[in-house]
Design an enzyme around this catalytic site. Structure first.
Site, mmCIF file in Angstrom:
data_model
loop_
_atom_site.group_PDB
_atom_site.id
_atom_site.type_symbol
_atom_site.label_atom_id
_atom_site.label_comp_id
_atom_site.label_asym_id
_atom_site.label_seq_id
_atom_site.Cartn_x
_atom_site.Cartn_y
_atom_site.Cartn_z
ATOM 1 N N GLY A 94 0.815 -1.202 0.000
ATOM 2 C CA GLY A 94 0.000 0.000 0.000
ATOM 3 C C GLY A 94 0.850 1.254 0.000
ATOM 4 N N ALA A 137 8.100 5.366 4.120
ATOM 5 C CA ALA A 137 8.653 4.994 5.421
ATOM 6 C C ALA A 137 8.848 6.195 6.335
ATOM 7 C CB ALA A 137 9.980 4.264 5.230
ATOM 8 N N LYS A 182 4.618 -2.174 -9.003
ATOM 9 C CA LYS A 182 4.509 -0.713 -8.954
ATOM 10 C C LYS A 182 5.897 -0.071 -8.899
ATOM 11 C CE LYS A 182 5.438 -0.381 -4.375
ATOM 12 N NZ LYS A 182 6.650 0.221 -3.824
ATOM 13 N N ASP A 189 -0.412 2.598 -3.978
ATOM 14 C CA ASP A 189 1.039 2.464 -3.857
ATOM 15 C C ASP A 189 1.754 3.054 -5.067
ATOM 16 O OD1 ASP A 189 3.274 1.787 -2.438
ATOM 17 O OD2 ASP A 189 2.960 -0.369 -2.500
ATOM 18 N N ASN A 230 12.715 4.585 -6.941
ATOM 19 C CA ASN A 230 12.412 4.149 -8.300
ATOM 20 C C ASN A 230 12.029 5.336 -9.177
ATOM 21 O OD1 ASN A 230 12.455 1.042 -8.087
ATOM 22 N ND2 ASN A 230 11.224 1.660 -6.348
ATOM 23 N N GLU A 278 14.810 -1.044 -6.381
ATOM 24 C CA GLU A 278 14.318 -2.409 -6.510
ATOM 25 C C GLU A 278 13.560 -2.651 -7.817
ATOM 26 O OE1 GLU A 278 12.465 -4.156 -3.079
ATOM 27 O OE2 GLU A 278 14.491 -4.609 -2.385
#
Length: 348
Positions: free
Chosen positions: A144, A148, A199, A257, A267, A295
């Site tokens: 979701g 952070a 995503k 997300d 990203n 990632e």
């Protein structure tokens, strides 16, 4: 007081400590051998280097050599390391994981097995446990729109807990909830786990659209909107091909997300670099120099293979995935051309 051990002291591992402390859990944060400098900062009372927010008060810190101590007596374990580290950390913590009531998973990515078969992370963890003859508890996939740093700061946050057993996801959605950390429960583990890494792949494309404005001086908002639309469509199609609910991609795990990741995050920043003129290779090298894991890069390649192995019938319906993979491979074509061909409607 329920005890929870978080494996991985990076941004998300440290960030989720705040709502868990506020929800009344005893929180233990274990750092891998790569996290010593992060724990050093936290122990010195400084803001966490990845979130720039001080660690929640009351969190107990454990170094890599103290894994067994960190796991001893825990009720829940949270896997929160980078996806590439999930197999190793799973094997290291397997005995402790087998003793808890649930394994939560904030890690996002795909995982190849020893035969090259690409798996979603929950399935990879189950496979490792099966090969070791170990029974593990229910897995709760967490995803979701959660940045952070905002989570660590206690800002309003919506997230989703997905477990094959809906009663389990509901139980922990209630027990981890606070006034500002609010959780939706679902039994669509597959849908949540498809959206989580995909995503990241698509956020690179959204970042490229933003980078085009920096590079040309003119916005490409129309292209970005079309890219967003295609990304959501592809997440839903891929999820459905594997048995997920179509609506999962249109909720917190997908649209939510993707929105937050496309606004900020590593990203997106990586994509911006490409859009403004850097090569994919050079942009990644600079991100790595800054200790910023992207990632979406490995996920793009793994996702492409995953589709070929597990859902080849929809391969041609995922042009945006193919476009991102092509750009990251260093295509000589312009990124505008590649993205446009992938996301703009075809002649009816």
């Amino acid at each position: 007081m329920a005890k929870i051990t978080i494996l991985g002291a990076g941004a998300m591992g440290s960030g989720i400590c705040t709502p868990l402390i506020n929800a009344g859990w005893e929180v233990r944060l274990w750092g891998t051998w790569l996290d010593d400098h992060l724990l050093d900062a936290c122990e010195a009372g400084k803001p966490h280097p990845r979130t720039n927010v001080p660690l929640a008060k009351g969190v107990k810190l454990y170094r890599s050599a103290d894994l067994n101590k960190a796991l001893d007596g825990s009720d829940v374990v949270v896997m929160s390391v980078a996806s590439g580290g999930v197999p190793k950390v799973t094997e290291m913590a397997l005995e402790g994981i087998s003793k808890v009531k649930a394994l939560w998973l904030t890690s996002k990515g795909f995982c190849p097995d020893e035969n090259g078969k690409i798996q979603l992370l929950p399935e990879a963890i189950r496979t490792i446990a099966k090969l070791k003859g170990v029974t593990i508890p229910p897995i709760v996939a967490i995803a979701g729109p959660v940045k952070a740093n905002e989570c660590a700061e206690g800002k309003p946050t919506a997230t989703i807990f997905g477990c094959k057993d809906l009663d389990v996801s509901r139980k922990y959605a209630r027990e981890a909830r606070t006034e500002v950390y609010c959780i939706e429960a679902t039994d669509d583990e597959t849908g949540v786990e498809i959206c989580a890494p995909m995503k990241n792949v698509y956020a690179i494309a959204l970042g490229i659209a933003d980078g085009l404005e920096e590079g040309t001086g003119f916005p490409h908002h129309n292209l970005k909107a079309a890219t967003f639309n295609q990304a959501v469509k592809e997440m839903s199609l891929l999820g459905q091909a594997l048995g997920a609910k179509p609506e999962t991609a249109y909720g917190l795990a997908g649209v939510g997300d993707l929105e937050v990741t496309g606004l900020s995050g590593r990203n997106k920043v990586y994509g911006v670099r490409i859009g403004r003129g850097e090569t994919a290779k050079d942009a990644l090298a600079e991100m790595e120099r800054l200790e910023q894991t992207v990632e979406g890069v490995p996920a793009a390649g793994l996702a492409t293979t995953f589709v070929e192995q597990s859902a080849p019938q929809i391969k041609d319906q995922l042009p945006l995935l193919r476009a991102v993979h092509e750009i990251l491979a260093g295509s000589s074509l312009s990124v505008v051309k590649i993205l446009s061909e992938a996301v703009l409607p075809k002649m009816p």
